[in-house]
Scaffold this motif. Structure first.
Motif, mmCIF file in Angstrom:
data_model
loop_
_atom_site.group_PDB
_atom_site.id
_atom_site.type_symbol
_atom_site.label_atom_id
_atom_site.label_comp_id
_atom_site.label_asym_id
_atom_site.label_seq_id
_atom_site.Cartn_x
_atom_site.Cartn_y
_atom_site.Cartn_z
ATOM 1 N N UNK A 105 -3.971 9.118 -1.238
ATOM 2 C CA UNK A 105 -3.875 8.665 -2.633
ATOM 3 C C UNK A 105 -3.440 7.199 -2.708
ATOM 4 N N UNK A 106 -2.433 6.852 -1.917
ATOM 5 C CA UNK A 106 -1.939 5.462 -1.905
ATOM 6 C C UNK A 106 -3.036 4.517 -1.436
ATOM 7 N N UNK A 107 -3.780 4.981 -0.431
ATOM 8 C CA UNK A 107 -4.873 4.191 0.132
ATOM 9 C C UNK A 107 -5.916 3.869 -0.934
ATOM 10 N N UNK B 34 -4.539 1.662 -3.888
ATOM 11 C CA UNK B 34 -4.335 0.262 -3.512
ATOM 12 C C UNK B 34 -5.650 -0.456 -3.289
ATOM 13 N N UNK B 35 -6.579 0.222 -2.614
ATOM 14 C CA UNK B 35 -7.880 -0.411 -2.366
ATOM 15 C C UNK B 35 -8.646 -0.670 -3.655
ATOM 16 N N UNK B 36 -8.355 0.122 -4.653
ATOM 17 C CA UNK B 36 -9.026 -0.025 -5.943
ATOM 18 C C UNK B 36 -8.880 -1.442 -6.488
ATOM 19 N N UNK C 235 0.839 -1.201 0.000
ATOM 20 C CA UNK C 235 0.000 0.000 0.000
ATOM 21 C C UNK C 235 0.876 1.254 0.000
ATOM 22 N N UNK C 236 2.043 1.127 0.624
ATOM 23 C CA UNK C 236 2.952 2.264 0.756
ATOM 24 C C UNK C 236 3.719 2.454 -0.550
#
Lengths: 252, 181
Positions: free
Chosen positions: A129-131, A134-136, A118-119
């Protein structure tokens, strides 16, 4: 209450709304904000409070499987997760662990891997934005190839580009330890052997991305954990109580 | 808070959302939303039913990000235990137990789905639980019981009954409380 009164440092990270046709939410109108923990306050000001590293929902929506309102709902979730221990607008490792296990100190091989993936910026914390990006990948509508690729990176513990046999065994042992399940060395070897033989079709002693992809397509349940059905209804789970930004200043 | 809610200004565009109601209405059934295993992926008679190491690893709670979204701790939503009974026997016993409790059972792909029909016609589903058995070794099986939605109390009752009837020893209850440090 401290969450609702922006400090000046946040102003620097305010997104530039020049030229953007739709003003971002929370911008220069009076707004009433209800955050997910039920605190409420109204502030009438030209300042808005975004966490540092905030990215525009419209941009994130265009780059991911989420709609703009879903990204906004994710922001509510993000704020909750990122303020649980250190209220600085980023998700730290302890906050990540706390969110998953309700225990900030619980360390785990798999949680470490997911956190690292995620990082994206590799700076030790997860920004909004990373969150979202990544969750996408976990969205039910995200391409299966993305999920397969993510899972491969997850299991490639030492990032060699291959899943080695000892990495596979290490993960099995970690899972057993985490579940307080005790199996004999023999039983573990049998499980690892059989899986490895099935997956390593080229017989070169390691699983590459191609072999992994084939293996998953034969066994789709292997990436079951790469889909979060919750993401389809995220706007219901995390309603954003921010009033519509169409309300012009003069009416208030 | 109440005073603010009464205020005209607040009422103007505010549409109250009741998240609790909505959650019950939309039962997220992860079985239907995850990739559907096609009939052609049926294992042929020769291949062993031994659990795949990646499947085992995939069971890790740390790879399950549902913790971000669920209020309940994972131990309230999922139970695992090992057993020496054969998968066939386990499934039959689970089916018997849940049917006695008044649940309806659906079977698909070697998995058992348990549904309790709500008394109220308007909200047909009250509890949805899935049970699956995995082979760890020829004499040892792992059973996983998962709640996809519904009443926590009802789920706990179901688990307690299953544990009791399938003879899950005290020490194995650790599998359910893995997050209590």
């Amino acid at each position: 209450m401290h969450l609702l009164f922006p400090s000046l440092s946040y102003l620097e990270s305010r997104p530039n709304s020049q030229g953007s046709p739709t003003p971002p939410q929370l911008s220069s109108q009076s707004s009433c904000v209800l955050n997910v923990s039920g605190l409420m306050g109204c502030f009438s000001s030209k300042r808005m409070k975004y966490t540092p590293g905030y990215e525009e929902p419209t941009i994130l929506a265009s780059e991911t499987s989420f709609s703009v309102s879903e990204v906004e709902a994710l922001y509510e979730l993000f704020k909750k997760l990122s303020s649980s221990i250190f209220d600085d607008g980023f998700i730290h490792k302890e906050e990540f662990q706390f969110a998953l296990f309700r225990n900030r100190n619980r360390k785990n091989l798999f949680a470490d891997r997911i956190f690292d993936l995620f990082d994206l910026k590799r700076n030790g914390v997860i920004g909004f934005g990373e969150f979202v990006r990544s969750l996408s990948i976990f969205h039910p509508d995200a391409p299966v190839s993305d999920k397969i690729a993510f899972a491969f990176k997850l299991y490639d513990l030492r990032q060699t580009g291959f899943i080695e046999r000892d990495e596979l065994k290490e993960m099995v042992v970690a899972l057993l330890h985490e579940s307080d399940l005790i199996l004999s060395e023999d039983v573990i070897e049998v499980i690892v052997d059989k899986t490895y033989t099935d997956a390593d079709t080229k017989g070169d002693g390691r699983i590459d991305q191609e072999e992994w992809k084939e293996f998953v397509l034969k066994n789709p349940s292997l990436i079951k954990n790469m889909t979060l059905p919750y993401l389809k209804d995220i706007t219901l789970a995390f309603p954003s109580f921010v009033l519509n930004s169409e309300v012009p200043d003069s009416e208030v | 808070m109440a005073g603010i809610k009464e205020d005209q200004w607040f009422k103007r565009r505010y549409t109250p959302v009741n998240p609790v109601e909505d959650k019950e209405a939309t039962c997220i059934d992860d079985e239907s939303l995850t990739i559907h295993e096609s009939a052609s992926s049926e294992k042929d008679a020769d291949s062993s039913t031994l659990i795949n190491a990646f499947e085992l690893i995939g069971m890790s709670s740390s790879l399950d990000l549902s913790g971000f979204f669920e209020k309940e701790d994972v131990s309230e939503r999922r139970m695992r235990f090992t057993s020496h009974h054969s998968p066939k026997e386990l499934m039959e016993r689970i089916e018997d137990i849940v049917t006695q409790m008044g649940f309806v059972v659906q079977k698909r792909n070697g998995k058992l789905k348990v549904v309790e029909l709500h008394k109220d016609r308007n909200s047909p589903v009250n509890l949805s639980v899935a049970a699956e058995v995995f082979e760890i070794s020829p004499s040892l099986y792992l059973v996983e019981v998962r709640k996809s939605c519904g009443d926590a109390k009802l789920y706990r009752q179901l688990c307690e009954k299953l544990s009791h009837d399938l003879g899950v020893p005290r020490s194995q209850k650790l599998l359910n409380t893995e997050f209590l440090v």
